[in-house]
Design a protein around this motif. Structure first.
Motif, PDB file in Angstrom:
ATOM      1  N   HIS A 104       0.834  -1.246   0.191  1.00 22.77           N
ATOM      2  CA  HIS A 104       0.066  -0.122  -0.004  1.00 22.77           C
ATOM      3  C   HIS A 104       0.915   1.280   0.004  1.00 22.77           C
ATOM      4  CE1 HIS A 104       0.404   1.822   4.017  1.00 22.77           C
ATOM      5  NE2 HIS A 104       0.502   0.519   4.556  1.00 22.77           N
ATOM      6  N   ALA A 105       0.461   2.231  -0.877  1.00 20.65           N
ATOM      7  CA  ALA A 105       0.932   3.451  -0.730  1.00 20.65           C
ATOM      8  C   ALA A 105       0.254   4.552  -0.120  1.00 20.65           C
ATOM      9  CB  ALA A 105       1.265   3.841  -2.293  1.00 20.65           C
ATOM     10  N   TYR A 106      -0.550   4.316   0.946  1.00 20.94           N
ATOM     11  CA  TYR A 106      -1.253   5.130   1.597  1.00 20.94           C
ATOM     12  C   TYR A 106      -0.691   6.250   2.414  1.00 20.94           C
ATOM     13  CZ  TYR A 106      -5.423   6.504   4.544  1.00 20.94           C
ATOM     14  OH  TYR A 106      -6.245   7.058   5.364  1.00 20.94           O
ATOM     15  N   ALA A 107      -0.741   7.369   2.237  1.00 20.66           N
ATOM     16  CA  ALA A 107      -0.505   8.687   3.066  1.00 20.66           C
ATOM     17  C   ALA A 107      -1.270   9.142   3.987  1.00 20.66           C
ATOM     18  CB  ALA A 107      -0.014   9.633   2.145  1.00 20.66           C
ATOM     19  N   ARG A 167       3.545  14.634  -3.348  1.00 23.77           N
ATOM     20  CA  ARG A 167       4.732  14.864  -2.635  1.00 23.77           C
ATOM     21  C   ARG A 167       4.053  15.180  -1.237  1.00 23.77           C
ATOM     22  NH1 ARG A 167       8.638  16.497  -6.377  1.00 23.77           N
ATOM     23  NH2 ARG A 167       9.588  17.721  -4.640  1.00 23.77           N
ATOM     24  N   GLN A 168       4.968  14.759  -0.219  1.00 21.81           N
ATOM     25  CA  GLN A 168       4.673  14.887   1.221  1.00 21.81           C
ATOM     26  C   GLN A 168       5.841  15.950   1.990  1.00 21.81           C
ATOM     27  OE1 GLN A 168       2.102  13.957   3.121  1.00 21.81           O
ATOM     28  NE2 GLN A 168       0.942  13.098   1.529  1.00 21.81           N
ATOM     29  N   GLN A 169       5.617  16.576   2.881  1.00 22.54           N
ATOM     30  CA  GLN A 169       6.481  17.344   3.972  1.00 22.54           C
ATOM     31  C   GLN A 169       7.090  16.336   4.850  1.00 22.54           C
ATOM     32  OE1 GLN A 169       4.677  20.565   5.863  1.00 22.54           O
ATOM     33  NE2 GLN A 169       4.370  21.655   4.069  1.00 22.54           N
ATOM     34  N   THR A 184      10.335  22.325   0.924  1.00 26.72           N
ATOM     35  CA  THR A 184      10.427  21.456  -0.406  1.00 26.72           C
ATOM     36  C   THR A 184       9.967  20.255   0.054  1.00 26.72           C
ATOM     37  OG1 THR A 184      12.674  21.360  -0.267  1.00 26.72           O
ATOM     38  CG2 THR A 184      11.939  23.042  -1.446  1.00 26.72           C
ATOM     39  N   PRO A 185       8.468  19.713  -0.489  1.00 26.97           N
ATOM     40  CA  PRO A 185       8.140  18.352  -0.064  1.00 26.97           C
ATOM     41  C   PRO A 185       8.757  17.279  -0.697  1.00 26.97           C
ATOM     42  CG  PRO A 185       6.188  19.896  -0.384  1.00 26.97           C
ATOM     43  CD  PRO A 185       7.512  20.662  -0.816  1.00 26.97           C
ATOM     44  N   MET A 186       8.804  16.261  -0.380  1.00 25.00           N
ATOM     45  CA  MET A 186       9.863  15.170  -0.983  1.00 25.00           C
ATOM     46  C   MET A 186       8.491  14.121  -1.741  1.00 25.00           C
ATOM     47  SD  MET A 186      11.890  12.175   1.097  1.00 25.00           S
ATOM     48  CE  MET A 186      13.174  13.067   1.583  1.00 25.00           C
ATOM     49  N   PRO A 187       8.980  13.775  -2.723  1.00 25.89           N
ATOM     50  CA  PRO A 187       8.246  12.892  -3.497  1.00 25.89           C
ATOM     51  C   PRO A 187       8.143  11.554  -2.837  1.00 25.89           C
ATOM     52  CG  PRO A 187      10.040  13.739  -4.938  1.00 25.89           C
ATOM     53  CD  PRO A 187      10.451  14.021  -3.819  1.00 25.89           C
ATOM     54  N   GLY A 188       6.670  11.085  -3.084  1.00 26.65           N
ATOM     55  CA  GLY A 188       6.389   9.873  -2.360  1.00 26.65           C
ATOM     56  C   GLY A 188       7.319   8.669  -2.506  1.00 26.65           C
ATOM     57  N   VAL A 189       7.819   8.453  -3.681  1.00 25.10           N
ATOM     58  CA  VAL A 189       8.490   7.556  -4.176  1.00 25.10           C
ATOM     59  C   VAL A 189       9.966   7.308  -3.373  1.00 25.10           C
ATOM     60  CG1 VAL A 189       9.882   8.616  -5.987  1.00 25.10           C
ATOM     61  CG2 VAL A 189       9.749   5.910  -5.806  1.00 25.10           C
ATOM     62  N   ILE A 237       9.919   8.706  -0.090  1.00 25.78           N
ATOM     63  CA  ILE A 237       9.661   8.441   1.324  1.00 25.78           C
ATOM     64  C   ILE A 237       9.752   6.990   1.195  1.00 25.78           C
ATOM     65  CG2 ILE A 237       7.534   8.438   2.794  1.00 25.78           C
ATOM     66  CD1 ILE A 237       6.910  11.294   1.657  1.00 25.78           C
ATOM     67  N   HIS A 238       8.981   6.360   0.288  1.00 32.97           N
ATOM     68  CA  HIS A 238       8.965   4.703   0.339  1.00 32.97           C
ATOM     69  C   HIS A 238      10.361   4.352   0.538  1.00 32.97           C
ATOM     70  CE1 HIS A 238       4.592   4.587   0.100  1.00 32.97           C
ATOM     71  NE2 HIS A 238       4.601   5.323  -1.184  1.00 32.97           N
ATOM     72  N   ALA A 239      11.313   4.734  -0.440  1.00 33.47           N
ATOM     73  CA  ALA A 239      12.516   4.442  -0.268  1.00 33.47           C
ATOM     74  C   ALA A 239      13.218   4.626   1.233  1.00 33.47           C
ATOM     75  CB  ALA A 239      13.451   5.122  -1.265  1.00 33.47           C
ATOM     76  N   ASN A 240      13.077   5.554   1.706  1.00 30.84           N
ATOM     77  CA  ASN A 240      13.336   5.772   3.137  1.00 30.84           C
ATOM     78  C   ASN A 240      12.915   4.832   4.093  1.00 30.84           C
ATOM     79  OD1 ASN A 240      15.154   8.527   3.396  1.00 30.84           O
ATOM     80  ND2 ASN A 240      13.884   9.077   1.826  1.00 30.84           N
ATOM     81  N   VAL A 241      11.578   4.715   3.850  1.00 29.25           N
ATOM     82  CA  VAL A 241      11.019   3.640   4.638  1.00 29.25           C
ATOM     83  C   VAL A 241      11.972   2.296   4.415  1.00 29.25           C
ATOM     84  CG1 VAL A 241       8.892   2.125   4.940  1.00 29.25           C
ATOM     85  CG2 VAL A 241       8.475   4.373   4.699  1.00 29.25           C
ATOM     86  N   PHE A 242      12.166   2.171   3.322  1.00 28.23           N
ATOM     87  CA  PHE A 242      12.994   0.594   3.121  1.00 28.23           C
ATOM     88  C   PHE A 242      14.244   0.961   3.718  1.00 28.23           C
ATOM     89  CE2 PHE A 242      16.380  -1.360   0.618  1.00 28.23           C
ATOM     90  CZ  PHE A 242      15.991  -2.706   0.555  1.00 28.23           C
TER      91      PHE A 242
END
Length: 607
Positions: free
Chosen positions: A145-148, A253-255, A262-267, A269-274
């Motif tokens: 899931h890519a739920y924000a 994009r999310q803060q 400058t918000p970060m792209p969602g992709v 963020i998922h890479a940082n989760v990983f």
């Protein structure tokens, strides 16, 4: 007793400050979040080797494609190049739910690429999932899931989301699982994939994201550049690849704590989760009990500091405690623990404020009391020295007469008797003042003798009657129970006599003083009631203080030291009793000695 009550008040005040701090911190969640972001930016973690890379669909890629739909063909080409580099896993952060002319090629590329994970999205209200087309789902190794969350700043991610019984892991977690080839094993306290343990209890499968600093981002390769320069595919070897849009015009994009401007792209963020999972860089919330214990320690240290340290040292320690509470969340963060900022900070601030205020008012009250006591003591000393001059003058004058002049034997005897009586009078004065401290300190040993209450009352009444007759005051003594008490008759007689003399001294002429005794069970009440000047409630509370005299008593012209009632109270307490007072201005007072025969007897037997 008063000290113990003040100690209880002090502890209760500090406990109340701790409770108030926690209640207020519960209402200040946004302040905790802001403090967390500030700490995140202030702390620079040690660098680590990234295990992921982003295949970025940036503005250049959109311009090369001409439209968003046409990107599926370019994505397919990119996956074909990446597959040859043998990546560990590939996570595509795009919802492939609509058909496109390039779907055949994209499906084929997904099948040839190892461990592909596709993104899905949870509908509002958790009513269902927006999934990729079945052809893509069947070709992939899994879906994440890519739920924000709704919070503008993306600090943490829910590792699992569910629509009914259909549950999905977060995209970054699913990519890690696919790359390691093992299932996710769930326990009550954590999740386990291979040898990696993710601390995430079953009641809250949430992961705080450990973002890489802005100057050390996760590596990115533009899709347009990869297609133009195929040799760049070597950078994906052995990496977990995250494919997604990074162009500002694409949205998604999310803060983050680092990138509020400058918000970060969602992709990414998922890479940082990983990266957080793959490198074990977990940020754990401090247990509630540990936070409470730390806050309690801060409050306790504050209380001890202001109770034991004088003046500026206490305030300096208070400032140090507040500083320590402010720095504690940062120190904990550097060790991977998230301690809420407001709980220790509010606890320290409120405790220091409460303790400082309490000590200030206590010290001020003690100072005012000490000044009052000093003033009364000086007045008493002035009175004592004045009163002592009379017997001293008589003794000195008589002794000079004996030594200077020839006298008859009879005259010598008269002067000798005068010297003897005046010296005894002086001795009684000194003994009276010494009795205050001796009785208060319990240094007077009570005699063990049995005496009649009525005998003591009668003796005291007869002694004070001449003084009453001078003011035309009638002393009415009612017959009461002839009870026997065991204790110190001399001290009890002094106490009762003092009450009688006070009643006569502070009563106007042609009034009456009543003396009576009553038995109530095992208690005996001996009362002296007058029709004198009386006192208000505030004065009644102070009359047993040493050297205290009411304003009306001072204005009456009657001499006194203000220590008699203090001695009376101490004597009665030593006999296991108490003194009760009822009074009204202008209507007189009633002093009652309340004695328990059982307490007196048991007290004497234990001596």
């Amino acid at each position: 007793m008063r000290r113990s009550l003040k100690a209880v008040e002090y502890v209760a005040l500090l406990a109340a400050s701790l409770i108030f701090a926690w209640v207020l911190s519960a209402l200040s969640r946004q302040l905790d979040k802001n403090a967390y972001d500030a700490i995140f930016r202030a702390y620079r973690p040690p660098d680590w080797q990234t295990q992921s890379i982003v295949l970025a669909i940036d503005e250049e890629s959109y311009q090369a494609s001409g439209e968003v739909r046409g990107l599926r063909g370019e994505m397919a080409q990119g996956l074909e190049l990446i597959a040859k580099a043998s990546p560990k896993a590939v996570a595509i952060d795009m919802i492939l739910a609509e058909r496109d002319p390039s779907d055949d090629r994209l499906e084929s590329a997904i099948r040839r690429t190892p461990n592909v994970v596709l993104a899905c999205y949870l509908l509002d209200g958790a009513s269902g999932w927006v999934d990729p087309l079945p052809r893509f789902s069947s070709a992939a190794a899994g879906k994440g899931h890519a739920y924000a969350e709704q919070d503008p700043v993306f600090r943490e991610i829910e590792l699992e989301k569910a629509a009914g019984h259909d549950r999905r892991w977060a995209l970054g977690l699913e990519a890690f699982r696919a790359g390691n080839g093992g299932p996710v094993i769930e326990t009550q306290d954590d999740l386990r994939i291979g040898g990696v343990v993710i601390p995430s209890p079953s009641w809250e499968r949430v992961l705080r994201i450990r973002y890489r600093p802005p100057d050390r981002p996760i590596p990115k390769v533009s899709l347009a550049r990869l297609l133009a320069q195929p040799h760049l595919a070597s950078q994906f070897t052995g990496k977990t690849v995250f494919v997604g849009a990074t162009a500002p015009t694409a949205g998604d994009r999310q803060q983050t704590p680092y990138s509020t401007a400058t918000p970060m792209p969602g992709v990414e963020i998922h890479a940082n989760v990983f990266e957080t999972i793959a490198n074990g860089l977990f940020l754990l919330n401090a247990p509630a009990w540990a936070s409470l214990a730390f806050c309690g320690l801060l409050v306790a240290l504050t209380g001890i500091a202001f109770a034991l340290l004088p003046g500026w040292k206490a305030y300096a320690t208070g400032v140090a405690i507040i500083a320590g509470a402010t720095l504690a969340p940062y120190v904990c963060f550097t060790h991977g623990t998230v301690l809420p900022f407001t709980q220790p900070f509010f606890s320290a601030v409120f405790a220091v404020t409460a303790a400082a205020s309490y000590q200030y008012f206590i010290v001020r009250r003690r100072m005012l009391t000490a000044e009052g006591d000093k003033s009364r003591y000086q007045q008493a000393i002035h009175f004592v020295t004045h009163e002592m001059r009379t017997p001293l003058t008589a003794i000195q004058g008589s002794s000079e007469l004996i030594g200077r002049y020839a006298m008859t034997e009879e005259k010598r005897k008269q002067i000798a008797q005068l010297i003897n009586s005046e010296s005894k009078r002086l001795g009684r004065m000194i003994e009276t003042f010494l009795s205050v401290e001796r009785v208060s300190a319990g240094q007077i040993e009570l005699k063990k003798e049995q005496f009649s209450v009525m005998d003591v009352m009668s003796a005291c009444v007869e002694r004070v009657r001449p003084l009453a007759e001078c003011k035309q005051i009638t002393i009415a003594m009612e017959a009461g129970p002839d009870a026997l008490l065991t204790g110190d008759r001399e001290l009890m007689e002094y106490a009762f006599y003092n009450l009688l003399t006070n009643a006569v001294k502070y009563s106007p002429p042609a009034t009456e003083v009543s003396v009576f005794a009553q038995r109530e069970g095992d208690r005996l009440r001996i009362s002296v009631k007058d029709q004198g000047i009386g006192m208000d409630r505030k004065e009644v509370r102070k009359i047993f203080q040493k050297f205290y005299r009411t304003k009306k008593a001072e204005q009456s012209g009657e001499v006194g030291t203000g220590i008699g009632l203090s001695i009376v109270e101490q004597i009665v307490k030593q006999h296991g009793g108490s003194v009760e007072v009822t009074s009204s201005p202008g209507r007189g007072s009633c002093f009652t000695l309340v004695l328990s025969t059982q307490k007196v007897n048991s007290m004497v037997e234990s001596k």
